[in-house]
Design an enzyme around this catalytic site. Structure first.
Site, short mmCIF file in Angstrom:
data_model
loop_
_atom_site.label_atom_id
_atom_site.label_comp_id
_atom_site.label_asym_id
_atom_site.label_seq_id
_atom_site.Cartn_x
_atom_site.Cartn_y
_atom_site.Cartn_z
CG HIS A 270 17.47 -81.25 17.92
ND1 HIS A 270 18.50 -81.13 16.76
CD2 HIS A 270 17.17 -79.94 18.13
CE1 HIS A 270 18.60 -80.09 16.58
NE2 HIS A 270 17.95 -79.14 17.46
CG ASP A 328 12.22 -75.11 22.01
OD1 ASP A 328 12.42 -75.77 20.88
OD2 ASP A 328 12.29 -74.07 21.85
#
Ligand code: SDX
Length: 394
Positions: A270, A328
């Site tokens: 991320h 996700d």
């Protein structure tokens, strides 16, 4: 230096902004919506309450919530003429392509909520977007699978209504499992906002020109679709299916570490979190809850996901680069268990993120100091030169 311009190291991007909506501490793995920790909202609240919080800054009183739920409920239908809009798409169109086109077209139907200078029109546009996204998402899914559209019902809560619009058929009664509806609602809360991610920044930049909110949300949907962003939930499940078995994990971990191999572990890493994405933890718990409720004892993809996480989190490459599972990583397994095909995963992300996009857009257009966004660049092209007639070019 590019020979013409001297790069000013003090130059800062004009894309950064101030906001009171969402706070992320990437090192700590903290996520707050208007100061409330995401796990408290996800475990104790519901999605429409979170929508109210993101839009207006405070948790609603009972009366405020009942009024908000009532107003959203009575905006869930879309203009009947829009249902013919879907017929223009090929049946095999990706549901995200349908969402981009249909949401952008809302401004062709709702002329009474496109003037962003009118607070009442802004409020109606916000309600319409939150209310109609589940209806449009369910219609995109039904069109894609060739089943008739199912109208929303005003006696059902937001997430139950959505699951029924997706999975019921006119031929028989359909009752949504409340455990699954609660899980869907929690998944929407987890995806609701995430400060200035790529799609939210897209919505803000589009909105800064004065474009109507429907067009701005359509721009956000287009940006979210990318596999590096909201498309990662679909890509992560496809990756787990491609890995296929636990003993092939080392091969894929090696590929993810190989700079010459474009393969990346989908659902991992991320830009902001350099710790475990707090949403991923809640998503993993929700995944187990949904599989348990459905009596799915051992989902091979969940086994692969958990083993992959264990291996990666003990691998020096991922530890050194601070790469952890993000939202996700487990969402695809959960959404598939709920009954959605992979090409609907990003649609569900867009449905939930709509409130974040709208809240951030509202904050921006209501800021009197707001000016049109205009990021600058560092020019590294050719220095100034004179035109050469074509017969003199070599
Ligand atoms: C979302 O911004 C948001 O808030 C987004 C989001 C939201 O709610 O809106 O959180 C939703 O988009 C989550 C992210 C979903 N995307 C994926 O899961 C796709 C896989 N992840 C990678 O593509 C990547 O991690 C990104 C795109 C998410 C971030 O890319 P960055 O900014 O390059 O990550 P980084 O700077 O932390 O990378 C550091 C290093 C790099 O290597 P070096 O250049 O240092 O050699 O780690 C590598 C990266 O190449 N790396 C990975 C990796 N992610 C980063 N290596 C292998 N597998 C990965 N998944």
């Amino acid at each position: 230096e590019s020979g013409m311009f001297t790069y000013d190291p003090g130059f800062t991007s004009t894309a950064s902004c101030e906001s009171k909506i969402t706070y992320i501490d990437g090192d700590e793995g903290t996520l707050l919506y208007r100061g409330y920790p995401i796990d408290q909202l996800a475990n104790h609240g519901d999605f429409l309450e979170t929508c109210y919080l993101l839009l207006y800054g405070e948790l609603p009183t009972k009366a405020e919530k009942d009024d908000f739920v009532h107003r959203v409920t009575y905006h869930t239908m879309i203009h009947e003429q829009m249902s013919r809009f879907f017929a223009g798409f090929r049946r095999d169109a990706h549901p995200m392509a349908i969402m981009v086109g249909t949401v952008g077209a809302l401004s062709a139907f709702y002329h009474d909520s496109t003037d962003i200078t009118d607070p009442h029109q802004r409020m109606i546009a916000s309600l319409r977007m939150i209310a109609k996204m589940p209806t449009i998402a369910a219609m995109a899914y039904k069109y894609h699978i060739g089943q008739p559209f199912v109208y929303p019902r005003n006696d059902l809560d937001y997430s139950t209504n959505f699951l029924r619009m997706c999975f019921s058929v006119p031929c028989e009664e359909y009752n949504v499992n409340p455990v699954l509806s609660r899980a869907m609602d929690r998944i929407f809360i987890l995806h609701a906002d995430h400060e200035q991610n790529a799609s939210t920044s897209t919505v803000r930049l589009a909105g800064s020109s004065g474009a109507n909110p429907f067009a701005c949300i359509a721009a956000g949907i287009a940006c979210l679709w990318g596999p590096a962003h909201g498309g990662a939930n679909e890509a992560a499940l496809n990756m787990l299916s491609e890995i296929g078995s636990v003993d092939r994990i080392p091969e894929y971990v090696a590929r993810a570490k190989d700079k010459n191999d474009p393969f990346r572990l989908m659902g991992f890493g991320h830009r902001v979190y350099k710790n475990y994405d707090p949403r991923a933890k809640i998503m993993q718990t929700t995944c187990h809850e949904v599989l348990g409720e459905l009596g799915i004892k051992d989902d091979p993809l969940l086994d692969i996901a958990m083993e992959l996480e264990k291996i990666a989190l003990n691998d020096e490459y991922f530890v050194e680069k601070k790469l952890y599972p993000n939202i996700d990583f487990y969402s695809g397994i959960t959404l598939r268990a709920l009954g959605f095909p992979t090409n609907m995963f990003t649609v569900l992300f867009a449905l939930a993120r709509t409130v974040g996009w709208i809240a951030q857009w509202k904050e921006m257009v209501e800021d009197p100091s707001q000016r049109i966004g205009r990021p600058r660049q560092l020019y590294t092209g050719a220095p100034q030169r004179d035109y050469t007639p074509i017969d003199q070019r070599r």
